[in-house]
Design an enzyme around this catalytic site. Structure first.
Site, PDB file in Angstrom:
ATOM      1  CE  LYS A 199      -1.488   2.997   2.442  1.00 17.74           C
ATOM      2  NZ  LYS A 199      -1.503   4.223   1.634  1.00 17.74           N
ATOM      3  CD  GLU A 274      13.937   1.518   8.855  1.00 20.55           C
ATOM      4  OE1 GLU A 274      14.356   2.556   9.416  1.00 20.55           O
ATOM      5  OE2 GLU A 274      14.580   0.474   8.814  1.00 20.55           O
ATOM      6  CB  CYS A 308      13.364   9.587   7.887  1.00 24.29           C
ATOM      7  SG  CYS A 308      14.310   8.546   6.772  1.00 24.29           S
ATOM      8  CD  GLU A 405      10.072  13.347  11.166  1.00 23.78           C
ATOM      9  OE1 GLU A 405       8.950  12.852  11.388  1.00 23.78           O
ATOM     10  OE2 GLU A 405      10.962  12.758  10.549  1.00 23.78           O
TER      11      GLU A 405
END
Ligand code: NDP
Length: 503
Positions: A199, A274, A308, A405
């Site tokens: 997906k 992750e 990331c 973040e």
């Protein structure tokens, strides 16, 4: 700030043909509409124009795809040799290489990244990744272990282990580097002999669909690789909850990672995650500033900071603080911002209007603190979701912009005044994340001591976020579970069976 120029390079005819096609789901080797008939419009974030319409799957489609993946796991795929798996993965790499320009242009139009970055991501990363794991397919083996269970006499029993594919893998990927994110999961899964339901992020499904087409062309059996484009809360949730999925391989935000963990509890499927990052870059005064400045600028603003591994917290010693901050700011001001296909573009758009709002919210919060706005700080008038690369100086870890973040082009700089490595490391480790990081110095003792103290899955010396298929990558703390890349990246796709023989 004023609008950007409109002279966007035109995509190649094969790219325009691909975009104009009907885009369906790939289930059991067939391109099919979503059961509901729903579709999603895919936007070019540089122009805000719709570039493709794609079938939008839901729980029913996920179920069909999982049935197909289970059937394929038990079928022809389970009987082919590891050499044949290796050959098919290598053929997929060749097929992708043969369509490199198409893959690059789709990635640029779908995600917004500049063409040279897409070239690195696909030619330099995704294709190498396939070839690296093509090699691993023939090197998966267990051990023989001398044991004496149940009082067996020495030498009269033997245990051997075999590595088996973990089974049906559900892969859920984000939008920031769409094609490599698929490859990080598909390549080791195929090498291990698993089957997969993917997906992809619904905002950037196009290169995944190209990969689906290529798996058909190279002869990967029906049902081994299935694609259900759809919304996370619908198709993504159905996949992570599905009782007949053996493992979820997820890349995305820490918040959704926690949802995936809860969803996986039903059948206790294996999970690898992750997740996000807020990586530190530590600059000591003896560092080679000619390398630090471009390294820090690229480390922070690569992929417009939607990365990331981005080095978004720059810790600089007071002796070189002004020089480093001014050097990085000079590069940030000089970056050419524009559509990814426009020659010379250094920074493309953010992925969406929502992402611009999120990033501008953080920038507004930063402006309300005592931090110094060194450069940037504005969104750029559309069309397109562009934000200036922004640097805040004199930040500290009490500030939201330094802790959370942002996933956009925002760099927070902090000053340190002495060589207390523990104190610096404490600052580096004071977020929930532990993904990447770097240390810049000519003193090898300081470098290695700092590497030991920073609690991240990857800490580099005099470079930031080195990527190679052989370098294990993943996060500590809330940056994730498990590793991708390298031999360790194969492990989540395997399970061990132990057999004991008495004689
Ligand atoms: P999200 O977590 O929002 O989404 C990631 C994927 O999960 C998408 O496919 C999304 O679907 C899907 N999803 C969303 N909600 C659910 C749900 N309830 N159940 C199952 N799946 C769901 O992340 P972003 O796409 O916004 O990507 C940015 C994040 O990814 C950042 O935090 C970044 O740090 C992280 N990331 C981590 C990397 C790493 O290797 N550590 C690499 C790249 C990014 P959809 O969006 O289609 O609705």
């Amino acid at each position: 700030m004023s609008a950007l120029p409109e002279d966007i390079a035109t995509p190649a005819p094969e790219t325009l043909d691909f975009l104009a096609r009907k885009h369906q789901l790939l289930i059991d080797g067939q391109w099919v509409d979503a059961a509901s008939g729903a579709t999603i419009e895919v936007e070019d974030p540089a122009t805000e124009k719709t570039i493709a319409t794609v079938a939008c799957g839901g729980a029913d489609d996920i179920d069909r795809a999982v049935v197909a993946a289970r059937k394929a796991l038990k079928g022809e795929w389970s009987r082919i040799t590891s050499h044949e798996r290796s050959r098919l993965i290598w053929k997929l790499a060749d097929a992708l290489e043969a369509r490199l320009n198409l893959a690059i242009e789709l990635e640029v139009l779908d995600n917004g990244m500049p063409r040279p970055i897409a070239n690195i991501a696909i030619a330099g990363s995704a294709i190498n990744h396939l070839r690296y794991y093509a090699g691993w397919a023939t090197k998966i083996h267990g051990q023989t272990i001398p044991v004496s269970p149940g009082g067996a006499r020495n030498g009269e029993s033997l245990t051997y282990t075999q590595r088996e594919p973990v089974g049906v893998v559900g892969a859920i990927t984000p939008w920031n580097a769409p094609l490599p994110m698929v490859m990080l999961k598909l390549a080791p899964a195929l090498a291990a002999g698993c089957t997969m339901v993917l997906k992809p992020a619904e905002m950037t499904p196009l290169t995944a669909l190209l990969i689906g087409q290529l798996t058909r062309e190279v002869g990967i059996p029906d049902g081994v690789f299935n694609i259900v484009v759809g919304h996370g809360a619908d198709a993504g949730a159905a996949l992570s909850e599905h009782d007949d999925v053996d493992k979820i391989a997820f890349t995305g935000s820490t918040a959704v990672g926690k949802i995936i963990l809860r969803a996986a509890a039903g059948n206790m499927k294996k999970v690898s995650l992750e997740l996000g990052g807020k990586s530190p870059v530590v600059v000591f005064p003896d560092a080679d500033l000619d390398r630090v400045i471009p390294g820090a600028a690229r480390g922070a603003f690569f992929l417009q900071g939607q990365n990331c591994m981005a080095g978004t917290r720059l810790f600089v010693h007071a002796d070189v603080y002004d020089q480093v901050v001014e050097g990085v700011a000079e590069m940030a001001r000089a970056f050419k911002i524009g559509p990814g296909l426009q020659p010379g573009t250094d920074l493309g758009p953010l992925i969406s209007a929502n992402q611009v709002n999120t990033v501008m919210g953080y920038i507004a919060a930063g402006k309300q603190t005592d931090a110094e706005l060194v450069c940037g700080g504005e969104a750029i008038e559309g069309p397109g979701h562009f934000v200036q690369p922004t640097i805040f100086g004199q930040t500290n870890m009490d500030m939201k912009i330094a802790r959370e973040e942002i996933f956009g082009p925002v760099l927070c700089v902090q000053k340190f005044g002495d060589w207390d490595l523990d104190a610096i490391a404490e600052q580096c480790n004071s977020t929930i994340y532990g993904l990447s990081g770097s240390v810049w110095t000519r003193d090898i003792s300081v470098a290695h001591r700092m590497v030991k103290k920073i609690d991240s899955g990857q800490v580099s010396i005099n470079c930031h976020a080195a990527v190679d298929p052989a370098i294990p990558f993943g996060g500590n703390r809330q940056s994730g579970w498990g590793r991708e890349f390298g031999q360790e990246g194969l492990e989540p796709y395997l399970k061990t069976k132990a057999t004991t023989v008495m004689f």
